[in-house]
Design a protein around this motif. Structure first.
Motif, PDB file in Angstrom:
ATOM      1  N   ASN A  62      50.134  42.841  38.393  1.00 10.06           N
ATOM      2  CA  ASN A  62      51.238  42.572  39.306  1.00 10.06           C
ATOM      3  C   ASN A  62      50.764  42.869  40.714  1.00 10.06           C
ATOM      4  O   ASN A  62      50.191  43.922  40.973  1.00 10.06           O
ATOM      5  CB  ASN A  62      52.438  43.465  38.951  1.00 10.06           C
ATOM      6  N   PHE A  63      51.010  41.916  41.616  1.00 10.53           N
ATOM      7  CA  PHE A  63      50.661  42.128  43.016  1.00 10.53           C
ATOM      8  C   PHE A  63      51.846  42.712  43.765  1.00 10.53           C
ATOM      9  O   PHE A  63      52.985  42.275  43.587  1.00 10.53           O
ATOM     10  CB  PHE A  63      50.211  40.824  43.674  1.00 10.53           C
ATOM     11  N   LEU A  64      51.579  43.685  44.607  1.00 11.98           N
ATOM     12  CA  LEU A  64      52.599  44.338  45.409  1.00 11.98           C
ATOM     13  C   LEU A  64      52.934  43.496  46.634  1.00 11.98           C
ATOM     14  O   LEU A  64      54.068  43.458  47.082  1.00 11.98           O
ATOM     15  CB  LEU A  64      52.084  45.714  45.835  1.00 11.98           C
ATOM     16  N   THR A  65      51.936  42.831  47.167  1.00 13.07           N
ATOM     17  CA  THR A  65      52.125  41.976  48.338  1.00 13.07           C
ATOM     18  C   THR A  65      51.608  40.586  48.022  1.00 13.07           C
ATOM     19  O   THR A  65      50.937  40.381  47.015  1.00 13.07           O
ATOM     20  CB  THR A  65      51.344  42.521  49.558  1.00 13.07           C
ATOM     21  N   GLY A  66      51.893  39.660  48.878  1.00  8.83           N
ATOM     22  CA  GLY A  66      51.411  38.297  48.705  1.00  8.83           C
ATOM     23  C   GLY A  66      50.147  38.070  49.508  1.00  8.83           C
ATOM     24  O   GLY A  66      49.591  38.985  50.105  1.00  8.83           O
ATOM     25  N   LEU A  67      49.710  36.831  49.515  1.00  6.07           N
ATOM     26  CA  LEU A  67      48.548  36.456  50.313  1.00  6.07           C
ATOM     27  C   LEU A  67      48.894  36.581  51.787  1.00  6.07           C
ATOM     28  O   LEU A  67      50.008  36.238  52.197  1.00  6.07           O
ATOM     29  CB  LEU A  67      48.147  35.008  50.026  1.00  6.07           C
ATOM     30  N   LYS A  68      47.958  37.064  52.563  1.00  5.32           N
ATOM     31  CA  LYS A  68      48.176  37.185  53.995  1.00  5.32           C
ATOM     32  C   LYS A  68      47.127  36.340  54.696  1.00  5.32           C
ATOM     33  O   LYS A  68      45.939  36.544  54.495  1.00  5.32           O
ATOM     34  CB  LYS A  68      48.086  38.639  54.431  1.00  5.32           C
ATOM     35  N   ASN A  69      47.594  35.406  55.493  1.00 11.37           N
ATOM     36  CA  ASN A  69      46.690  34.509  56.207  1.00 11.37           C
ATOM     37  C   ASN A  69      46.761  34.744  57.703  1.00 11.37           C
ATOM     38  O   ASN A  69      47.847  34.922  58.251  1.00 11.37           O
ATOM     39  CB  ASN A  69      47.052  33.050  55.921  1.00 11.37           C
ATOM     40  N   GLU A  70      45.606  34.718  58.328  1.00 11.39           N
ATOM     41  CA  GLU A  70      45.543  34.739  59.783  1.00 11.39           C
ATOM     42  C   GLU A  70      44.965  33.394  60.194  1.00 11.39           C
ATOM     43  O   GLU A  70      43.883  33.006  59.755  1.00 11.39           O
ATOM     44  CB  GLU A  70      44.640  35.884  60.255  1.00 11.39           C
ATOM     45  N   TYR A  71      45.698  32.681  61.029  1.00 12.23           N
ATOM     46  CA  TYR A  71      45.311  31.324  61.395  1.00 12.23           C
ATOM     47  C   TYR A  71      44.528  31.302  62.706  1.00 12.23           C
ATOM     48  O   TYR A  71      44.726  32.150  63.578  1.00 12.23           O
ATOM     49  CB  TYR A  71      46.544  30.443  61.519  1.00 12.23           C
ATOM     50  N   VAL A  72      43.665  30.294  62.844  1.00  7.09           N
ATOM     51  CA  VAL A  72      42.920  30.085  64.078  1.00  7.09           C
ATOM     52  C   VAL A  72      43.916  29.594  65.122  1.00  7.09           C
ATOM     53  O   VAL A  72      44.722  28.704  64.859  1.00  7.09           O
ATOM     54  CB  VAL A  72      41.787  29.054  63.877  1.00  7.09           C
ATOM     55  N   ASN A  89      49.651  29.679  76.243  1.00  2.92           N
ATOM     56  CA  ASN A  89      49.805  28.693  75.180  1.00  2.92           C
ATOM     57  C   ASN A  89      49.023  29.214  73.980  1.00  2.92           C
ATOM     58  O   ASN A  89      47.808  29.357  74.040  1.00  2.92           O
ATOM     59  CB  ASN A  89      49.267  27.331  75.642  1.00  2.92           C
ATOM     60  N   ASN A  90      49.724  29.530  72.893  1.00  2.00           N
ATOM     61  CA  ASN A  90      49.107  30.149  71.726  1.00  2.00           C
ATOM     62  C   ASN A  90      49.403  29.293  70.496  1.00  2.00           C
ATOM     63  O   ASN A  90      50.182  29.674  69.641  1.00  2.00           O
ATOM     64  CB  ASN A  90      49.659  31.566  71.566  1.00  2.00           C
ATOM     65  N   GLN A  91      48.778  28.138  70.419  1.00  4.51           N
ATOM     66  CA  GLN A  91      49.065  27.195  69.343  1.00  4.51           C
ATOM     67  C   GLN A  91      48.112  27.377  68.172  1.00  4.51           C
ATOM     68  O   GLN A  91      46.932  27.653  68.354  1.00  4.51           O
ATOM     69  CB  GLN A  91      48.933  25.748  69.841  1.00  4.51           C
ATOM     70  N   VAL A  92      48.660  27.196  66.963  1.00  4.16           N
ATOM     71  CA  VAL A  92      47.847  27.225  65.751  1.00  4.16           C
ATOM     72  C   VAL A  92      47.019  25.945  65.714  1.00  4.16           C
ATOM     73  O   VAL A  92      47.535  24.858  65.981  1.00  4.16           O
ATOM     74  CB  VAL A  92      48.752  27.321  64.500  1.00  4.16           C
ATOM     75  N   VAL A  93      45.737  26.071  65.381  1.00  4.30           N
ATOM     76  CA  VAL A  93      44.832  24.916  65.348  1.00  4.30           C
ATOM     77  C   VAL A  93      45.072  24.120  64.070  1.00  4.30           C
ATOM     78  O   VAL A  93      45.029  24.668  62.962  1.00  4.30           O
ATOM     79  CB  VAL A  93      43.356  25.364  65.423  1.00  4.30           C
ATOM     80  N   MET A  94      45.362  22.834  64.247  1.00  2.00           N
ATOM     81  CA  MET A  94      45.585  21.924  63.117  1.00  2.00           C
ATOM     82  C   MET A  94      44.476  20.870  63.154  1.00  2.00           C
ATOM     83  O   MET A  94      44.312  20.190  64.162  1.00  2.00           O
ATOM     84  CB  MET A  94      46.943  21.231  63.250  1.00  2.00           C
ATOM     85  N   PRO A  95      43.719  20.728  62.060  1.00  2.00           N
ATOM     86  CA  PRO A  95      42.710  19.671  62.038  1.00  2.00           C
ATOM     87  C   PRO A  95      43.377  18.307  62.140  1.00  2.00           C
ATOM     88  O   PRO A  95      44.499  18.128  61.671  1.00  2.00           O
ATOM     89  CB  PRO A  95      42.030  19.828  60.676  1.00  2.00           C
ATOM     90  N   SER A  96      42.694  17.363  62.762  1.00  2.00           N
ATOM     91  CA  SER A  96      43.293  16.039  62.942  1.00  2.00           C
ATOM     92  C   SER A  96      43.593  15.410  61.574  1.00  2.00           C
ATOM     93  O   SER A  96      42.768  15.414  60.663  1.00  2.00           O
ATOM     94  CB  SER A  96      42.364  15.133  63.745  1.00  2.00           C
ATOM     95  N   GLY A  97      44.806  14.911  61.442  1.00  2.00           N
ATOM     96  CA  GLY A  97      45.230  14.255  60.204  1.00  2.00           C
ATOM     97  C   GLY A  97      45.629  15.205  59.091  1.00  2.00           C
ATOM     98  O   GLY A  97      45.850  14.801  57.969  1.00  2.00           O
ATOM     99  N   SER A  98      45.720  16.512  59.369  1.00  2.00           N
ATOM    100  CA  SER A  98      46.057  17.483  58.337  1.00  2.00           C
ATOM    101  C   SER A  98      47.365  18.184  58.686  1.00  2.00           C
ATOM    102  O   SER A  98      47.675  18.400  59.851  1.00  2.00           O
ATOM    103  CB  SER A  98      44.943  18.521  58.201  1.00  2.00           C
ATOM    104  N   VAL A 107      44.204  25.717  60.234  1.00  2.00           N
ATOM    105  CA  VAL A 107      42.894  26.285  59.922  1.00  2.00           C
ATOM    106  C   VAL A 107      43.063  27.792  59.727  1.00  2.00           C
ATOM    107  O   VAL A 107      43.610  28.491  60.576  1.00  2.00           O
ATOM    108  CB  VAL A 107      41.882  26.014  61.053  1.00  2.00           C
ATOM    109  N   ILE A 108      42.588  28.290  58.580  1.00  2.00           N
ATOM    110  CA  ILE A 108      42.713  29.707  58.255  1.00  2.00           C
ATOM    111  C   ILE A 108      41.459  30.451  58.708  1.00  2.00           C
ATOM    112  O   ILE A 108      40.350  30.085  58.335  1.00  2.00           O
ATOM    113  CB  ILE A 108      42.930  29.908  56.743  1.00  2.00           C
ATOM    114  N   ALA A 109      41.659  31.517  59.492  1.00  2.00           N
ATOM    115  CA  ALA A 109      40.536  32.337  59.951  1.00  2.00           C
ATOM    116  C   ALA A 109      40.219  33.420  58.932  1.00  2.00           C
ATOM    117  O   ALA A 109      39.059  33.648  58.598  1.00  2.00           O
ATOM    118  CB  ALA A 109      40.862  32.973  61.298  1.00  2.00           C
TER     119      ALA A 109
END
Length: 187
Positions: free
Chosen positions: A85-95, A123-132, A136-138
């Motif tokens: 059993n996991f106590l927490t979920g996945l944690k992602n930090e995005y580019v 301006n602090n925008q999350v990087v999105m690959p073109s067409g996706s 992007v996950i750091a």
């Protein structure tokens, strides 16, 4: 008279296992929060239902399978079932694309006084690959393990039970209090 002690011991053991299962059920059911970047598993400790095809469900199944494979190789263990059993979920930090623009204005009025104003635009925008549609996950952090339940045939032997407990603690680097090893019951 000796058979009465055995029945009493078996009933007590069954009671302890039942309490553990009920307790784990409360733990599982109490962890139902879903955040913006966190997924918390919801699975029942009583039934052996397949986890949904989520990242967290896949991680649980992979970890259970790896633990089971390792424990099965230990001497005297016999059949094994592992639940994680996991106590927490996945944690992602995005580019993120961080842009800071700084503009300074100096104004002088008729009387000779000056006023300086500074305007900062971030301006602090999350990087999105073109067409996706996925950013992007750091960094992707593994979830924290809440508990491990190991049910093994050989766990009636204290040495085997301790060996399983130590192996799980070593493999997962979790506190001893989060690991439960019990003998497998049934006919």
């Amino acid at each position: 008279m000796d058979w009465m002690k055995k029945i009493s011991t078996d009933k007590m053991l069954l009671g302890v296992v039942s309490l553990i299962v009920v307790g784990m059920s409360f733990i599982y059911l109490g962890k139902g929060k879903i955040g913006t970047e966190e997924i918390t598993p919801t699975k029942s400790a009583i039934t052996s239902v397949e986890s949904p095809n989520t990242k967290i469900g896949v991680l649980e199944k992979e970890l259970e399978s790896k633990l089971q494979t390792n424990i099965l190789m230990m001497e005297g263990v016999g059949k094994v079932q592992v639940s994680v059993n996991f106590l927490t979920g996945l944690k992602n930090e995005y580019v993120r694309n961080n842009n800071v623009t700084k503009r300074t204005n100096k104004e002088t009025d008729k009387t000779g006084g000056t006023r300086e104003t500074t305007e900062v635009t971030e301006n602090n925008q999350v990087v999105m690959p073109s067409g996706s549609a996925q950013p992007v996950i750091a960094i992707e952090d593994r979830p924290e393990i809440g508990g491990v339940l190991v049910i093994a045939e050989g766990a009636r032997d204290p040495k085997v039970r301790e060996g399983i407990h130590t192996a799980v603690q070593t493999l997962l680097s979790i506190p001893s209090s989060r690991i439960t090893v019990v003998p497998m019951g049934g006919a």
